[in-house]
Write an enzyme that holds these catalytic residues in place. Structure first.
Site, PDB file in Angstrom:
ATOM      1  N   MET A  12       0.826  -1.218   0.000  1.00 33.49           N
ATOM      2  CA  MET A  12       0.000   0.000   0.000  1.00 33.49           C
ATOM      3  C   MET A  12       0.863   1.272   0.000  1.00 33.49           C
ATOM      4  O   MET A  12       0.688   2.137  -0.860  1.00 33.49           O
ATOM      5  CB  MET A  12      -0.931  -0.020   1.214  1.00 33.49           C
ATOM      6  N   VAL A  13       1.801   1.359   0.926  1.00 32.83           N
ATOM      7  CA  VAL A  13       2.662   2.548   0.966  1.00 32.83           C
ATOM      8  C   VAL A  13       3.541   2.595  -0.286  1.00 32.83           C
ATOM      9  O   VAL A  13       3.705   3.638  -0.925  1.00 32.83           O
ATOM     10  CB  VAL A  13       3.538   2.555   2.250  1.00 32.83           C
ATOM     11  N   GLN A  73       8.813  -2.607   2.592  1.00 27.80           N
ATOM     12  CA  GLN A  73       8.471  -4.019   2.729  1.00 27.80           C
ATOM     13  C   GLN A  73       8.032  -4.362   4.151  1.00 27.80           C
ATOM     14  O   GLN A  73       7.395  -5.376   4.380  1.00 27.80           O
ATOM     15  CB  GLN A  73       9.706  -4.847   2.329  1.00 27.80           C
ATOM     16  N   ARG A 102      14.031   3.388  13.409  1.00 30.06           N
ATOM     17  CA  ARG A 102      13.792   4.809  13.730  1.00 30.06           C
ATOM     18  C   ARG A 102      14.561   5.309  14.943  1.00 30.06           C
ATOM     19  O   ARG A 102      15.029   6.429  14.979  1.00 30.06           O
ATOM     20  CB  ARG A 102      12.288   5.033  13.980  1.00 30.06           C
ATOM     21  N   CYS A 135       3.201   8.129  11.235  1.00 30.36           N
ATOM     22  CA  CYS A 135       2.301   9.020  10.489  1.00 30.36           C
ATOM     23  C   CYS A 135       1.669  10.106  11.358  1.00 30.36           C
ATOM     24  O   CYS A 135       1.621  11.276  10.972  1.00 30.36           O
ATOM     25  CB  CYS A 135       1.218   8.202   9.798  1.00 30.36           C
ATOM     26  N   GLN A 162      -7.456   7.724  14.326  1.00 31.30           N
ATOM     27  CA  GLN A 162      -6.617   7.188  13.259  1.00 31.30           C
ATOM     28  C   GLN A 162      -7.374   6.254  12.318  1.00 31.30           C
ATOM     29  O   GLN A 162      -8.144   5.395  12.754  1.00 31.30           O
ATOM     30  CB  GLN A 162      -5.399   6.481  13.877  1.00 31.30           C
ATOM     31  N   SER A 165      -6.297   2.634   7.388  1.00 31.44           N
ATOM     32  CA  SER A 165      -5.121   2.423   6.529  1.00 31.44           C
ATOM     33  C   SER A 165      -3.834   2.301   7.342  1.00 31.44           C
ATOM     34  O   SER A 165      -2.903   1.609   6.932  1.00 31.44           O
ATOM     35  CB  SER A 165      -4.977   3.571   5.529  1.00 31.44           C
ATOM     36  N   GLY A 166      -3.778   2.974   8.486  1.00 28.37           N
ATOM     37  CA  GLY A 166      -2.573   2.912   9.316  1.00 28.37           C
ATOM     38  C   GLY A 166      -2.297   1.500   9.808  1.00 28.37           C
ATOM     39  O   GLY A 166      -1.168   1.154  10.140  1.00 28.37           O
ATOM     40  N   LYS A 244       5.436   6.640  20.659  1.00 30.32           N
ATOM     41  CA  LYS A 244       6.168   7.190  19.511  1.00 30.32           C
ATOM     42  C   LYS A 244       6.013   8.708  19.412  1.00 30.32           C
ATOM     43  O   LYS A 244       6.904   9.403  18.907  1.00 30.32           O
ATOM     44  CB  LYS A 244       5.651   6.551  18.203  1.00 30.32           C
ATOM     45  N   ARG A 268      -8.207   4.209  17.143  1.00 35.54           N
ATOM     46  CA  ARG A 268      -8.573   3.825  15.773  1.00 35.54           C
ATOM     47  C   ARG A 268     -10.059   4.119  15.566  1.00 35.54           C
ATOM     48  O   ARG A 268     -10.884   3.756  16.407  1.00 35.54           O
ATOM     49  CB  ARG A 268      -8.317   2.327  15.584  1.00 35.54           C
ATOM     50  N   HIS A 275      -5.756  10.459   8.933  1.00 31.49           N
ATOM     51  CA  HIS A 275      -5.722  10.513  10.395  1.00 31.49           C
ATOM     52  C   HIS A 275      -6.126  11.915  10.852  1.00 31.49           C
ATOM     53  O   HIS A 275      -5.703  12.922  10.273  1.00 31.49           O
ATOM     54  CB  HIS A 275      -4.302  10.275  10.906  1.00 31.49           C
TER      55      HIS A 275
END
Ligand code: HSE
Length: 372
Positions: A12-13, A73, A102, A135, A162, A165-166, A244, A268, A275
């Protein structure tokens, strides 16, 4: 020409990244090579590149030929391949949409409207790992960048809404399937205006609690519901998504960890790919007016779309449905809270797949083309 290998370009991304790169003619500026974890030797997507065959994403020798690896991936692939690349002495750039690296000391988080200088300095000074950020963090920082630039933010409390899709493509499908099952449970009764709404409510409640509703991916109904838990549990009672917020924002801003305090609930909701966040901001200056704040928010970056604090504009422009598929960072409902003149409230919406995921990566590739 920078030789750039793409892994996870079909997901998707990755697909959003491909579309954005095509729309901006980015493939003309690089020598693109496409990899696959499952279809080595298959046909690569046609982006005008020389190599039309898919290479093996686990072939370290083939990866070593690249100047830059771009992966969407997922974290498992990054965790698997990174040690092998390091052992083999890979000295190119590694650009990762996942969260795997990250927080590593040798990585930078990419959000160039906020930290362009940090990125360019990183390239010059030998940083080789560049990670897309969470995101919600990226979308929040873009929304308040004008206030951050003027050092007006003491802390932020964020309450997120959110999109499915996340959580992934399967979750988006599951949400829509859940909506279908919910509708089917009462379809005829809805058309009959004489049906008691409480009977409809009961039928929906029963179906949401039954095994007729697909819940394989969310683990619970999201249709007709909200889920105040995203990702794993942390020891301090936060979820990882909530954790995060502060750690990644401070890293993007180049601050010592925990300098800018950020916390809140991540939830969610049943929107598809944008979002939303309600932010409470403690201002450093209580004398600044709402008009001045509006001006600063608008000047933050060119993607901010300021929405006046009224009902028609809010319903038309400050919603996931209106932002989906655009690079807009909608910011509205800006007002001081009853809590005091130094407490600011706002609501912001951004596309989770664009500025929340693919766009910072697309722009980083462009920065590498110019500066690497
Ligand atoms: N963790 C985010 C979410 C996705 O679950 O919505 C992208 O960072």
């Amino acid at each position: 020409m920078l030789r750039v290998g793409f892994i996870g370009w079909r997901g998707m991304v990755g697909s959003v990244l491909m579309k954005r790169m095509q729309a901006n003619n980015d493939f003309k500026k690089i020598d693109a090579v496409f990899f696959s974890t499952s279809d080595k030797g298959g046909k690569a997507p046609e982006m005008g590149q020389k190599n039309t065959t898919l290479l093996d994403a686990y072939d370290v020798k083939a990866l070593l030929n690249l100047d830059c690896i771009v992966t969407a991936q997922g974290g498992d692939y990054t965790d698997f391949i990174m040690p092998k690349l390091k052992d083999a002495g890979f000295s190119g750039f590694f650009v990762d949409a996942s969260s795997a690296l990250r927080m590593s000391e040798d990585s930078l988080l990419i959000l160039d409207p906020i930290n362009y200088n940090q990125i360019v300095n990183g390239i010059k000074n030998g940083t080789r790992i560049y990670c897309g950020s969470n995101c919600t963090v990226s979308l929040m920082l873009l929304a308040i960048s004008g206030l951050l630039k003027h050092d007006l933010v003491e802390w932020v409390n964020s309450q997120t809404y959110q999109a499915a899709s996340g959580a992934g493509a399967n979750n988006m499908r599951e949400l829509i399937a859940q909506c279908g099952v919910m509708y089917s449970s009462v379809g005829k009764n809805l058309e009959d205006k004489t049906t008691n709404i409480l009977d409809i409510d009961q039928a929906v409640s029963e179906i949401l609690g039954s095994d007729k509703l697909p819940t394989q991916y969310f683990g619970a109904p999201l249709a007709g519901n909200v889920l105040p838990w995203i990702d794993k549990a942390m020891e301090n009672g936060q979820t990882k998504e909530e954790w995060k917020g502060m750690v990644e924002a401070n890293k993007i801003l180049g601050l010592v960890s925990n300098t800018l305090k950020i916390d809140g609930n991540c939830v969610r909701v049943g929107s598809l790919r944008s979002h939303s966040q309600a932010l409470t901001i403690k201002l450093r200056d209580s004398n600044i007016s709402v008009n001045e704040i509006e001006g600063l928010i608008k000047s933050g970056n060119e993607w901010v779309r300021f929405v006046p604090n009224n009902k028609p504009d809010t319903l038309k422009y400050l919603t996931p449905a209106s932002v989906n598929g655009t690079l807009d960072i909608a910011v509205g409902r800006v007002r001081k809270l009853n809590l005091g003149e130094d407490y600011l409230s706002m609501f912001t919406v951004g596309d989770q797949l664009l500025w929340g995921a693919a766009e910072p990566i697309r722009r980083l590739i462009d920065i590498l083309v110019k500066h690497a």
